[in-house]
Motif scaffolding. Structure first.
Motif, PDB file in Angstrom:
ATOM      1  N   ASN A  90      67.073  60.802  56.296  1.00 34.35           N
ATOM      2  CA  ASN A  90      66.730  59.417  56.629  1.00 34.35           C
ATOM      3  C   ASN A  90      66.824  58.501  55.410  1.00 34.35           C
ATOM      4  O   ASN A  90      67.196  57.338  55.534  1.00 34.35           O
ATOM      5  CB  ASN A  90      65.331  59.331  57.245  1.00 34.35           C
ATOM      6  N   ILE A  91      66.479  59.016  54.243  1.00 31.21           N
ATOM      7  CA  ILE A  91      66.584  58.217  53.019  1.00 31.21           C
ATOM      8  C   ILE A  91      68.041  57.990  52.649  1.00 31.21           C
ATOM      9  O   ILE A  91      68.460  56.858  52.386  1.00 31.21           O
ATOM     10  CB  ILE A  91      65.832  58.897  51.854  1.00 31.21           C
TER      11      ILE A  91
ATOM     12  N   LEU B  84      60.011  61.263  47.016  1.00 30.57           N
ATOM     13  CA  LEU B  84      60.849  60.667  48.051  1.00 30.57           C
ATOM     14  C   LEU B  84      60.458  59.229  48.356  1.00 30.57           C
ATOM     15  O   LEU B  84      61.279  58.452  48.823  1.00 30.57           O
ATOM     16  CB  LEU B  84      60.813  61.511  49.333  1.00 30.57           C
ATOM     17  N   ASN B  85      59.209  58.846  48.060  1.00 34.28           N
ATOM     18  CA  ASN B  85      58.815  57.452  48.286  1.00 34.28           C
ATOM     19  C   ASN B  85      59.059  56.566  47.071  1.00 34.28           C
ATOM     20  O   ASN B  85      58.679  55.405  47.068  1.00 34.28           O
ATOM     21  CB  ASN B  85      57.358  57.358  48.770  1.00 34.28           C
TER      22      ASN B  85
ATOM     23  N   ALA C 285      61.405  69.241  58.530  1.00 39.44           N
ATOM     24  CA  ALA C 285      60.796  67.930  58.268  1.00 39.44           C
ATOM     25  C   ALA C 285      61.252  67.368  56.925  1.00 39.44           C
ATOM     26  O   ALA C 285      61.553  66.173  56.814  1.00 39.44           O
ATOM     27  CB  ALA C 285      59.270  68.049  58.309  1.00 39.44           C
ATOM     28  N   GLU C 286      61.321  68.219  55.901  1.00 35.39           N
ATOM     29  CA  GLU C 286      61.778  67.771  54.581  1.00 35.39           C
ATOM     30  C   GLU C 286      63.235  67.328  54.638  1.00 35.39           C
ATOM     31  O   GLU C 286      63.591  66.275  54.099  1.00 35.39           O
ATOM     32  CB  GLU C 286      61.617  68.887  53.548  1.00 35.39           C
TER      33      GLU C 286
ATOM     34  N   ASN D  65      64.897  66.316  57.231  1.00 29.94           N
ATOM     35  CA  ASN D  65      64.966  65.110  58.043  1.00 29.94           C
ATOM     36  C   ASN D  65      64.566  63.887  57.211  1.00 29.94           C
ATOM     37  O   ASN D  65      65.216  62.833  57.284  1.00 29.94           O
ATOM     38  CB  ASN D  65      64.060  65.248  59.268  1.00 29.94           C
ATOM     39  N   ALA D  66      63.506  64.013  56.410  1.00 27.64           N
ATOM     40  CA  ALA D  66      63.067  62.910  55.543  1.00 27.64           C
ATOM     41  C   ALA D  66      64.153  62.549  54.531  1.00 27.64           C
ATOM     42  O   ALA D  66      64.441  61.361  54.313  1.00 27.64           O
ATOM     43  CB  ALA D  66      61.771  63.289  54.826  1.00 27.64           C
ATOM     44  N   ILE D  67      64.776  63.557  53.937  1.00 27.55           N
ATOM     45  CA  ILE D  67      65.845  63.311  52.962  1.00 27.55           C
ATOM     46  C   ILE D  67      67.034  62.652  53.640  1.00 27.55           C
ATOM     47  O   ILE D  67      67.600  61.670  53.133  1.00 27.55           O
ATOM     48  CB  ILE D  67      66.254  64.623  52.257  1.00 27.55           C
TER      49      ILE D  67
END
Length: 182
Positions: free
Chosen positions: A57-58, A103-104, A50-51, A53-55
């Protein structure tokens, strides 16, 4: 006196009887299996996926091209020195500066709060694992943007201050100097 002799005889018999018994190992009240360990492994695999994937996507929405290091973090050079220089190695002392941004996009630590830092690359307690590996990619004067998944940063415990448990983050890292140790 008879009572005393009877008492001593009773104690003698009890102690002899206790010595003649075979000692048996105690059994655990509850037996554990590897299932809780397996559940923890599965949970961590999902968290890491999940981490990452989030990175990913950014960074796919950013102009810079990021590389994934063998250590699990994503990086790109902001400033790269094309002149031959030395990369720090294990045991060398490095002076660097960095910031920590969630990340946000929220600033967790400004570089002025953390920097400059001078540490030996072999001091496990001084520099987190991902940062040690990122610094080894750099030469003096170079600058990186790095996305650290939590397992390469502060992991399960956080930094016991502003970085919580299992928190991935972004850093802008600049290597200010290297002292090569003999």
């Amino acid at each position: 006196m008879l009572l005393f002799k009877t008492f001593l005889t009773g104690i003698l018999l009890v102690s002899l009887q206790g010595c003649s018994k075979k000692v048996e190992a105690r059994r655990p009240i509850t037996a554990t299996t590897g299932s809780s360990i397996q559940q923890s492994i599965e949970k961590n695999k999902k968290l890491n996926a999940a981490e990452e994937n989030a990175i990913e996507n950014i960074i796919k929405n950013l102009d810079e091209k990021f590389e994934r290091s063998a250590n699990g973090f994503y990086y790109t050079f902001v400033k790269k020195d094309s002149i031959v220089g030395v990369h720090p190695k294990f045991g060398d002392r490095v002076t660097f500066e960095y910031d920590v941004v969630s990340l946000n996009g929220d600033t967790i630590y400004k570089k002025e709060e953390l920097s400059p830092i001078t540490k030996s690359l072999d001091q496990e307690y001084g520099i987190f694992r991902g940062m040690r590996a990122a610094l080894k990619l750099m030469k003096t004067g170079e600058e990186l943007i790095v996305f650290f998944p939590s397992y390469t940063a502060y992991g399960y415990y956080g930094d016991n201050n502003r970085i919580g448990a299992n928190t991935p983050f972004k850093s802008r890292v600049r290597l200010l100097g290297i002292t090569v140790e003999k």
